[in-house]
Design an enzyme around this catalytic site. Sequence first.
Site, PDB file in Angstrom:
ATOM      1  N   CYS A  78       0.914  -1.218   0.010  1.00 26.47           N
ATOM      2  CA  CYS A  78       0.052  -0.018   0.029  1.00 26.47           C
ATOM      3  C   CYS A  78       0.766   1.207   0.058  1.00 26.47           C
ATOM      4  CB  CYS A  78      -0.777  -0.052   1.230  1.00 26.47           C
ATOM      5  SG  CYS A  78      -2.010   1.252   1.349  1.00 26.47           S
ATOM      6  N   GLU A  86      -3.100   0.274  -6.208  1.00 24.09           N
ATOM      7  CA  GLU A  86      -2.069  -0.638  -6.484  1.00 24.09           C
ATOM      8  C   GLU A  86      -1.687  -0.357  -7.849  1.00 24.09           C
ATOM      9  OE1 GLU A  86      -0.654  -2.262  -4.258  1.00 24.09           O
ATOM     10  OE2 GLU A  86      -1.770  -2.568  -2.633  1.00 24.09           O
TER      11      GLU A  86
END
Length: 220
Positions: free
Chosen positions: A2, A102
């Site tokens: 993340c 992502e």
Amino acid sequence: MCGRYTLTSDADEVVEVFDVPPLAFAYRPRYNIAPGQEAPVVARDRGGRRMGLMRWGLVPAWADEESGGFINARSESVARTPSFRDAFRRRRCLVPADGFYEWRRDAHARTPFHYRPTAGGLLSFAGIWERWKRPGQEVRYGFAILTTAANGDVAPVHHRMPVVVAPDRREAWLDAGTPAEVLRTLLVPAPDGSFAARRVSTRVNSPEVDDATLLEAAEG
DNA sequence: CCAGACGTTGTT
DNA sequence: GTCTGG
DNA sequence: CCAGACGTTGTT
DNA sequence: GTCTGG
């Protein structure tokens, strides 16, 4: 993992969902929170909860050189690694968010995707925080987001994802007295189907871009 | 005893 | 700071 | 996470 | 290639 996320809800909603006192900082919705920036986190404060800004990037208390710090900590090892162990034991926080980015990497390109909860609403990432001070400088606070294996929603794009704390476990996560074996049960991938992905523009790549159009689905 | 490491991601 | 390696 | 920089000399 | 800044 993340490395970027979103917090687009308005201040009133965040205060209500996280059950914190009125905010003492300038809150604004964010569409591209990047490492090194200040972001809201919720932590215990004198027995209650408080939401405040910390820098995304945890510098271990013993490190005398200020680096960018660590933006992530592996949930599989966070309880043991010297850099994170103490923070994991005593300084856990919730990181308010409503989605994360992502990048899918292949030989030719890096393609960004935005993930948001299928059910909508606000999320908590599992965070840890640390304070540190260098001589002659002010005390600084920084946080890291715990990561875990990707669930079925994220796996096509990337093999890691942030740990999401379910709403009914938030109190346990913040409570310094929660036993380690209970904490361990929280450090798991979110259930399959709980996140929806959309491919977005590579404009998100630049940390300086931070506007609502980043969430629009990319063409093609 | 002191010296040196201590972390994540990805990639090869 | 705290642990491991020498 | 990605973007962008990546240097030298002397002096204070 | 590798580090720093956001």
